[in-house]
Each structure stands twice: as structure tokens, then as C-alpha cells.
Design an enzyme around this catalytic site. Structure first.
Site, PDB file in Angstrom:
ATOM      1  N   LYS A 275     -32.279  36.782 -32.774  1.00 14.60           N
ATOM      2  CA  LYS A 275     -32.893  37.728 -31.835  1.00 14.60           C
ATOM      3  C   LYS A 275     -32.663  39.167 -32.280  1.00 14.60           C
ATOM      4  O   LYS A 275     -33.583  39.969 -32.271  1.00 14.60           O
ATOM      5  CB  LYS A 275     -32.317  37.570 -30.426  1.00 14.60           C
TER       6      LYS A 275
ATOM      7  N   ARG B 177     -17.026  39.726 -36.580  1.00 15.39           N
ATOM      8  CA  ARG B 177     -17.131  39.960 -35.144  1.00 15.39           C
ATOM      9  C   ARG B 177     -16.074  39.133 -34.421  1.00 15.39           C
ATOM     10  O   ARG B 177     -15.922  37.942 -34.682  1.00 15.39           O
ATOM     11  CB  ARG B 177     -18.522  39.546 -34.661  1.00 15.39           C
TER      12      ARG B 177
ATOM     13  N   ARG C 267     -19.751  29.797 -26.378  1.00 15.99           N
ATOM     14  CA  ARG C 267     -21.009  30.531 -26.175  1.00 15.99           C
ATOM     15  C   ARG C 267     -22.196  29.574 -26.155  1.00 15.99           C
ATOM     16  O   ARG C 267     -23.135  29.748 -25.382  1.00 15.99           O
ATOM     17  CB  ARG C 267     -21.187  31.601 -27.261  1.00 15.99           C
TER      18      ARG C 267
END
Ligand code: ADP
Length: 194
Positions: free
Chosen positions: A19, A139, A150
Site C-alpha cells: 500500500k 522497523r 498484525r
């Protein structure tokens, strides 16, 4: 972009579906800013704001930050000058409550959702991509345990939005397991046609 109010594109897809990559390409092409809630939370973390401190505990566990906090942050972002023609939403909404809040917000700001492209990628490919991203960007929430959580949160909460947007004739599926440029071209054509 549109003569009657602001235009919003909601990019949907699992963590790792691409995305962010696609939103950044579309931002240039369409002249609409990318509004990514994950990036907004990370900027707050970096600047050590109160919001950042609050978000951190949820992000570290791969849980959703509470809706009230997230919606308030999105509202502030969408009222900025650069969103006068609309925005590309990346990572928001992530559950039905956020989707309803977005509708209210758009009614208030004078905008509408033009289309909801759903970038579809198989789960094994996604996990592999996220583990790779962890190696490259480092990250904090890209470790295997958080990634699995997640994914679980995504399946439990976010996938419910597919029916929500399908019922409103806004959802369009895009095969996300292809070269970046090819996906980009398809997204451009979907958004222009919508
Ligand atoms: P990814 O989609 O790869 O999980 P993001 O950068 O979009 O990564 O999001 C990272 C984290 O930020 C999420 O796991 C969650 O804790 C928080 N977050 C992002 N968007 C939202 C949202 N709309 N609502 C609640 N929390 C969010």
C-alpha cells in the site's frame, strides 16, 4: 480533481501488500497526498509527542491504536491545506468503527470515497516480504511475533471492511503479486475510471 468536492481513495491490503509503495507512486501521479496512519504514528513517536508515547505500546504489540485517538489524528491531517482536493488513505480505516468515522468526516469536509482498491497478496508472500523489510529498514514492529499479531488483527478486524465497501460498490481487487510498475498502472486506470 473532482468538480464536486474532495476525492478520497482508500487503499486496502494486508500488512506488506505494498500500500505504501503504491500510495507514494500515486501521490506523484494524481497530485493527492498520501495519508498513512502508520507513518503519522511513527512521526509522533520520533518527535516524542504524547500521542507517540500512547501509540507506541500498541504498535509494539501489533495491536490497533484506539479508534478515538486514530480518528482524531486523521481528522487533523485531513483538514490540512494539502488535502483540499482529497487524499490517498493508506492504513485507515482498519475496522468498521473507523470506516463509519471516515464517512462522517467526509460528510463534514465535503468529500467522498471514489474507489477502494484492494491490493491482494498471498499470506506466505506477505510474511516473507515483512521479514525482509525488517532486515532492510529495521522497523521496530517488523519482528516475527509482531508481524504475526498484525496479520491476526488484520484478519479479525480489517478484512470485515471488504464486505462493507463491496456492498457500497467501491471495492476493486488488484493482484498485488506482480511488478510494482504493473500494479501502479492498473491502480491509475482503476482510479481514473472510477
Ligand atoms: P502495517 O500495515 O505494515 O502493519 P502500518 O505502518 O500501516 O504497518 O501500521 C503500523 C502500526 O500502526 C499498526 O500495527 C498499528 O499499531 C498502528 N496503526 C496504523 N494505522 C492504524 C489505524 N488505522 N488504527 C489503529 N492503529 C493503526
Amino acid at each position: 480533481m473532482s468538480a464536486n468536492g474532495k476525492t478520497f481513495v482508500v487503499l486496502m491490503g494486508a500488512p506488506g501488500a505494498g500500500k505504501g509503495t503504491q500510495a507514494r507512486l500515486l501521490e506523484k501521479k494524481l497530485g493527492l497526498p498520501q495519508v498513512a496512519t502508520g507513518d503519522l504514528f511513527r512521526a509522533n513517536l520520533k518527535n516524542e509527542t504524547e500521542l507517540g508515547r500512547l501509540a507506541k505500546s500498541y504498535m509494539d504489540r501489533g495491536e490497533l491504536v484506539p479508534d478515538s485517538v486514530t480518528v482524531k489524528m486523521v481528522r487533523e491531517r485531513l483538514t490540512c491545506d494539502d488535502c483540499q482536493n482529497g487524499a490517498l488513505l493508506d492504513g485507515f480505516p482498519r475496522n468498521p468503527i473507523q470506516a463509519e468515522a471516515l464517512n462522517e468526516l467526509l460528510a463534514e469536509l465535503g468529500g467522498r470515497i471514489k474507489v477502494v482498491p484492494y491490493i491482494k497478496v498471498d499470506e506466505e508472500v506477505l510474511i516473507e516480504r515483512l521479514i525482509n523489510r525488517a532486515r532492510i529498514d529495521g522497523r521496530a514492529d517488523d519482528n516475527e511475533e509482531t508481524i504475526r499479531n498484525r496479520m491476526r488483527v488484520y484478519h479479525e478486524q480489517t478484512t470485515r471492511l471488504f464486505d462493507y465497501y463491496r456492498d457500497r460498490h467501491l471495492l476493486v481487487e488488484v493482484d498485488g503479486d506482480r511488478p510494482i510498475e504493473e500494479i501502479h498502472q492498473e491502480l491509475v486506470s482503476i482510479i481514473e475510471k472510477a
